[in-house]
Motif scaffolding. Structure first.
Motif, PDB file in Angstrom:
ATOM      1  N   ASP A   1       2.190   1.761  -3.419  1.00 31.06           N
ATOM      2  CA  ASP A   1       1.163   2.290  -4.181  1.00 31.06           C
ATOM      3  C   ASP A   1       0.893   3.878  -4.178  1.00 31.06           C
ATOM      4  O   ASP A   1       0.747   4.605  -5.087  1.00 31.06           O
TER       5      ASP A   1
ATOM      6  N   ARG B   1      -3.868  -1.738 -11.966  1.00 27.76           N
ATOM      7  CA  ARG B   1      -4.018  -2.926 -11.244  1.00 27.76           C
ATOM      8  C   ARG B   1      -4.346  -2.495  -9.755  1.00 27.76           C
ATOM      9  O   ARG B   1      -4.755  -3.207  -9.065  1.00 27.76           O
ATOM     10  N   THR B   2      -4.262  -1.180  -9.712  1.00 21.54           N
ATOM     11  CA  THR B   2      -4.509  -0.698  -8.187  1.00 21.54           C
ATOM     12  C   THR B   2      -5.496   0.507  -8.530  1.00 21.54           C
ATOM     13  O   THR B   2      -4.992   1.448  -9.725  1.00 21.54           O
TER      14      THR B   2
ATOM     15  N   ARG C   1      -3.512   4.429  -8.260  1.00 25.78           N
ATOM     16  CA  ARG C   1      -2.497   4.819  -9.125  1.00 25.78           C
ATOM     17  C   ARG C   1      -3.135   4.758 -10.635  1.00 25.78           C
ATOM     18  O   ARG C   1      -2.959   5.666 -11.742  1.00 25.78           O
TER      19      ARG C   1
ATOM     20  N   GLU D   1       0.825  -1.256  -0.032  1.00 19.54           N
ATOM     21  CA  GLU D   1       0.088  -0.155  -0.118  1.00 19.54           C
ATOM     22  C   GLU D   1       0.790   1.197  -0.008  1.00 19.54           C
ATOM     23  O   GLU D   1       0.615   2.061  -0.723  1.00 19.54           O
TER      24      GLU D   1
END
Length: 222
Positions: A75, A139-140, A143, A72
């Protein structure tokens, strides 16, 4: 004894919650900056949560109260840096009126950010994402949202340039993502070759590639 009114009690509770949120936000920012230095110095894999807490000057418990784990934090670091890159590119693009000038100015600002921060460039490349592929960059969620804003900004420039006859016809979103992929390749080569080439040389090479890839024949020599 005076009894606090529901209104005053609510205000105090709201004030406490606001102070807590502000404190957590400050801790999060502190950890992100400490993590950037620690990752650059020791590498991401070798850096543990204990190291990050020590680098930020907070307890391990406090660190876990604002971040669930290292993933985290990574990210959050990427999100923070992407916001800075996006802001720098928008500022550069906004100073130009013609689509081609805006595209080239934004590209130079984008490249300059990484060229001036080779440690972060290495970390971003090692993350393994493909900068022009939506599935890879999203993917996140956090972001991915910032990346999406950057793609949309570039796509708008491509759309204007196509309308003006400066860029060859094509899907503006795909053209924007292709440009990001080209920048990734150029920056990766620059880093892997020792990060010795002057910034202006890298930027000039990118400009040649962009003109060749996207511009109409007449616009290539403008």
């Amino acid at each position: 004894m005076a009894i606090a009114s529901p209104t005053s009690s609510g205000r105090r509770a709201a004030a406490r919650e606001h102070a807590k949120n502000a404190r957590h936000a400050a801790y999060r920012d502190l950890v992100v900056e400490a993590a950037a230095e620690a990752f650059a110095r020791n590498g991401v894999a070798a850096t543990k949560m204990e190291h990050l807490a020590e680098a930020a000057g907070i307890s391990l418990g406090t660190l876990y109260s604002v971040y669930k784990g290292k993933a985290e934090i990574i990210d959050a670091l990427h999100e923070s840096r992407l916001r800075e890159i996006h802001a720098a590119s928008i500022e550069a693009e906004g100073a130009a009126t013609a689509p081609l000038d805006a595209l080239l100015a934004g590209s130079r600002a984008y490249l300059a950010y990484f060229l001036e921060r080779p440690d972060y460039l290495r970390m971003y490349l090692d993350d393994g994402a493909n900068w022009g592929v939506r599935r890879s960059m999203e993917r996140t969620a956090r972001r991915g949202a910032v990346w999406g804003d950057g793609v949309a900004q570039l796509a708008a420039i491509f759309a204007r340039g196509i309308d003006d006859g400066v860029f060859e016809p094509g899907n503006p979103d795909r053209l924007a993502r292709t440009m990001l992929a080209m920048q990734q390749v150029l920056l990766a080569d620059w880093y892997e070759e020792g990060a010795n080439a002057p910034q202006h040389q890298v930027m000039d090479e990118m400009e040649v590639l962009l003109r060749r890839a996207f511009c109409t024949t007449d616009a290539r020599t403008r």
